[in-house]
Write an enzyme that holds these catalytic residues in place. Sequence first.
Site, mmCIF file in Angstrom:
data_model
loop_
_atom_site.group_PDB
_atom_site.id
_atom_site.type_symbol
_atom_site.label_atom_id
_atom_site.label_comp_id
_atom_site.label_asym_id
_atom_site.label_seq_id
_atom_site.Cartn_x
_atom_site.Cartn_y
_atom_site.Cartn_z
ATOM 1 N N ASP A 75 2.075 -33.769 -22.213
ATOM 2 C CA ASP A 75 1.387 -32.717 -21.477
ATOM 3 C C ASP A 75 2.221 -31.443 -21.595
ATOM 4 O OD1 ASP A 75 -0.948 -32.204 -19.582
ATOM 5 O OD2 ASP A 75 0.744 -31.277 -18.542
ATOM 6 N N THR A 76 1.558 -30.327 -21.756
ATOM 7 C CA THR A 76 2.239 -29.041 -21.907
ATOM 8 C C THR A 76 1.746 -28.072 -20.841
ATOM 9 O OG1 THR A 76 2.424 -29.356 -24.297
ATOM 10 C CG2 THR A 76 2.707 -27.114 -23.490
#
Length: 191
Positions: A75-76
């Site tokens: 996840d960013t």
Amino acid sequence: MLENLKKYDVVLASNSPRRRELLAGLGIDFRVEVLGDVDESYPASMPAHEVAPHIARVKADAYDVPAGELLITADTVVIVDHDILGKPVDNDQARAMLQRLSGRTHDVVTGVCVKTRRRTEVFACTSVVEFDSLTPEEIDHYVACYRPMDKAGAYGIQEWIGYVGVKGIKGSYFNVMGLPIQRLYTLLKTF
């Protein structure tokens, strides 16, 4: 390289074409599996830099990893002024995010979780990105011609906006794309 992974069925649980491209660059065999609806909420009191690794772990925990499989989730998030900029919901929000990033420095944090039946490892990588000042016309052009809706902070560094807007990066370029591939490679060698 990564001969040790041949004993695993490697699964990348991600919708991101950028993550697929980056993982493919390691030359390993893997398949893509998209997880169902995963609750990506997080406690309001959680420090912004802990959110991406938290969500990567939540995504991995939503998947039952059978014996012989190795799962990778990520996840960013984009962080500016301690606020998380996720994926914009519409063009207006994308423009507002890009205007907020214009002429400023922000952090991009990617959390990664690698999980087998017996082992789970989570890490985060932070890159600092400096944007040049963007004109309203440049922002409008990017929003109209590219796909900011599927990107944290409404931009892809590998696209036009990165060419004209990014003055500098401290840290991993690939992390800004969505997968800190060197750190992941180093971890995968230990499995």
